[in-house]
Motif scaffolding. Sequence first.
Motif, PDB file in Angstrom:
ATOM      1  N   LYS A 190       8.131   2.554  -4.892  1.00 18.96           N
ATOM      2  CA  LYS A 190       9.040   1.589  -4.267  1.00 18.96           C
ATOM      3  C   LYS A 190       9.819   0.771  -5.293  1.00 18.96           C
ATOM      4  N   MET A 202      -0.509 -13.727   5.794  1.00 16.03           N
ATOM      5  CA  MET A 202      -1.474 -12.675   5.519  1.00 16.03           C
ATOM      6  C   MET A 202      -0.822 -11.691   4.552  1.00 16.03           C
ATOM      7  N   PRO A 203      -1.514 -11.420   3.410  1.00 10.97           N
ATOM      8  CA  PRO A 203      -0.901 -10.531   2.413  1.00 10.97           C
ATOM      9  C   PRO A 203      -0.844  -9.082   2.899  1.00 10.97           C
ATOM     10  N   LYS A 204       0.208  -8.442   2.464  1.00  9.05           N
ATOM     11  CA  LYS A 204       0.356  -7.012   2.755  1.00  9.05           C
ATOM     12  C   LYS A 204      -0.021  -6.248   1.494  1.00  9.05           C
ATOM     13  N   TRP A 205      -1.041  -5.406   1.612  1.00  8.51           N
ATOM     14  CA  TRP A 205      -1.544  -4.672   0.451  1.00  8.51           C
ATOM     15  C   TRP A 205      -0.925  -3.282   0.436  1.00  8.51           C
ATOM     16  N   ILE A 206      -0.435  -2.892  -0.755  1.00  4.58           N
ATOM     17  CA  ILE A 206       0.083  -1.535  -0.932  1.00  4.58           C
ATOM     18  C   ILE A 206      -0.600  -0.922  -2.145  1.00  4.58           C
ATOM     19  N   SER A 207      -0.725   0.378  -2.129  1.00  2.00           N
ATOM     20  CA  SER A 207      -1.389   1.049  -3.253  1.00  2.00           C
ATOM     21  C   SER A 207      -0.491   0.996  -4.484  1.00  2.00           C
ATOM     22  N   THR A 238      -5.106  -1.447  -4.938  1.00  2.00           N
ATOM     23  CA  THR A 238      -3.964  -1.912  -4.141  1.00  2.00           C
ATOM     24  C   THR A 238      -3.538  -3.284  -4.640  1.00  2.00           C
ATOM     25  N   GLU A 294       2.233   3.512  -4.244  1.00  2.00           N
ATOM     26  CA  GLU A 294       3.350   3.098  -3.399  1.00  2.00           C
ATOM     27  C   GLU A 294       4.246   2.110  -4.148  1.00  2.00           C
ATOM     28  N   ASP A 348      -1.148  -6.956  -3.831  1.00  2.00           N
ATOM     29  CA  ASP A 348      -0.507  -7.801  -2.812  1.00  2.00           C
ATOM     30  C   ASP A 348       1.000  -7.701  -3.052  1.00  2.00           C
ATOM     31  N   GLU A 349       1.708  -7.125  -2.091  1.00  2.00           N
ATOM     32  CA  GLU A 349       3.130  -6.827  -2.283  1.00  2.00           C
ATOM     33  C   GLU A 349       3.955  -8.095  -2.461  1.00  2.00           C
ATOM     34  N   GLU A 350       3.664  -9.123  -1.708  1.00  2.00           N
ATOM     35  CA  GLU A 350       4.439 -10.364  -1.815  1.00  2.00           C
ATOM     36  C   GLU A 350       4.287 -10.993  -3.195  1.00  2.00           C
TER      37      GLU A 350
END
Length: 157
Positions: free
Chosen positions: A13, A1-6, A40, A9, A42-44
């Motif tokens: 980061k 499951m993807p982790k969404w970040i703005s 946002t 962010e 997908d961080e991965e």
Amino acid sequence: MPKWISVEEATAKYGFNKEVILLWAEMKRFPVSYGEPTPTVDEESFQEFLSRMKRGITSEYIDTLEELYIQKTRVCDMYAEIIGAQDKELLQLREKIASIEQIQAAMKMQNNRIQDCRKVFEEYEAIFHDSWAARLRRSLKRLLPYRMSSKHWDDLE
């Protein structure tokens, strides 16, 4: 499951400008969600993209960037064309407005002249009303009172 970040962010980061991340997103280098209030990522997928970028810029990346540039140029050209057409339309409308204003000024001047004529006619209405033909008819009526009946005199009026 993807982790969404703005995007903000990701900027903080990973140390990239917000505009650069948005450009990469527009180039479809990683998944982006354009939700409220900010986009946002997908961080991965973003991390995978960054690791590929560390290995060097690929020709595919340059081609994608060039394609994006060409698309943006087309959009700018269309906007310039639309603005040019709107400028022409605006110029035509200004010319029409100027013509209408000239016509209105002429109409106002003509209206003033008509008002002046009405004033003059009102001053001399009695004189104009008593024309030479009316005076001649009255004279004839006095001279020939019994020769013509009153009905014939009324027809002359």
